[in-house]
Design a protein around this motif. Structure first.
Motif: not given
Length: 335
Positions: A48-50, A169-174, A221-224, A285-291
């Motif tokens: 749902l969040i995605i 971006a949404r899928i990765m961030d969730v 890291t590789a997937v991101a 820096e933070g994956l969440h912040e970047t996404l």
């Protein structure tokens, strides 16, 4: 091209892409939960969040969430709603899209309302979601092969790739921010399974494993890195932004000395933001912040596209002629 037609081309593509992404996320989540034990709070609420749904009132059980995200016509992100709105946009611009595309779009619109689709959903959930994915893939193939690659096509491309940037971006961030809140779970089999699920949710499992790498990386890291920076994968954030930049420039026209439109500038700024970073910088820096920055930028780009190309007072670049007002539905304003 009048702004009304451009807008419907743009939203036709976004709704088609949205339906495929929803189907893929639901299918991957359904399969993941068959193979791994996942805490209850991490099972279906992330789906749902995605889609940006944070206020789901009921208990997010498997059947409730899948039914809500598949059939609920009041939910603008459901498969049924997305396909219905895609068909409505296609109907309005039937003279722009090809007859083959309209025929197939209408066929699937009727299929979603027929008993056969419900029977497939009840009897073979994975095959139902696979069929929805094929709907989008087939319609994109027909559009590519039968539409003139002019302005209408460029707006169709822009809608497709802008939606892909947002969804990736949404899928990765969730996954990063919601699914794995405990540090001790990092590197566990469930953690690795989640990253595999993220790749599959973005159709990136095979391309990821076929890509040679100069040095070994941990899975996260590789997937991101692959989903953000890969220059060849058609759903990576950087590749999708390149396609958006190209489509926006072509749609705006290229007279000598033309100033870039605001959407072009915003897309260029987001590309420059990513070009200034490598995956170690993003992790630091933070994956969440970047996404989050990417998702927020996509919202601003969408608003700029509307203001530059679709709004009632929009003027074509380099022209003093004002086209007629674009028709913006309430649902289409929800990007």
């Amino acid at each position: 091209m009048i702004s009304r037609v451009a807008e419907h081309c743009f939203w036709l593509a976004r709704y088609l892409e949205r339906s495929e992404n929803t189907a893929r996320v639901l299918e991957v989540n359904h399969t993941l939960l068959l193979d791994f034990h996942v805490p209850v709070e991490q099972q279906w609420r992330p789906a749902l969040i995605i889609s940006g749904i944070h206020d789901y009132a009921e208990e997010p059980t498997a059947e409730r969430v899948q039914a809500f995200m598949t059939w609920d016509r009041e939910n603008p992100f459901s498969i049924a709603s997305s396909l219905a709105w895609a068909r409505e946009n296609a109907r309005i611009i039937r003279e722009v899209i090809s007859a083959e595309m309209w025929e197939r779009m209408n066929h699937y619109h009727l299929w979603m309302q027929a008993p056969e689709s419900r029977e497939l959903y009840d009897g073979n959930r994975s095959e139902f979601y696979a069929e929805v994915r094929r709907i989008n893939q087939l319609l994109h193939g027909i559009a590519d092969a039968t539409m003139s690659h002019g302005e209408a096509w460029e707006f169709f491309k822009l809608g497709t790739y802008l939606e892909r940037v947002s969804q990736t971006a949404r899928i990765m961030d969730v996954k990063y921010h919601t699914l794995l809140p405990k540090v001790e779970d990092v590197g566990s089999p469930v953690d690795n399974a989640h990253w595999v699920a993220i790749l599959m949710s973005c159709s990136g499992y095979e391309p990821f494993h076929k890509k040679a790498r100069a040095a070994p990386m941990d899975p996260a890291t590789a997937v991101a890195e692959f989903l953000i920076f890969d220059e060849q994968f058609p759903r990576s954030i950087k590749r999708c932004l390149w396609e958006c930049e190209s489509a926006t420039a072509a749609a705006a026209g290229n007279p000598v000395g033309r100033d870039r439109t605001k959407p072009e500038r915003l897309i260029g700024e987001l590309i420059a933001y990513l070009d200034a970073r490598a995956i170690p910088d993003v992790i630091r820096e933070g994956l969440h912040e970047t996404l989050t920055h990417v998702v927020d930028s996509v919202h601003r780009i969408g608003e700029a596209v509307h203001a530059a190309f679709f709004a009632a007072d929009v003027r074509p670049p380099g022209s003093g002629v004002r086209p007629g007002p674009a028709t913006v539905t309430q649902s289409q304003s929800q990007s």
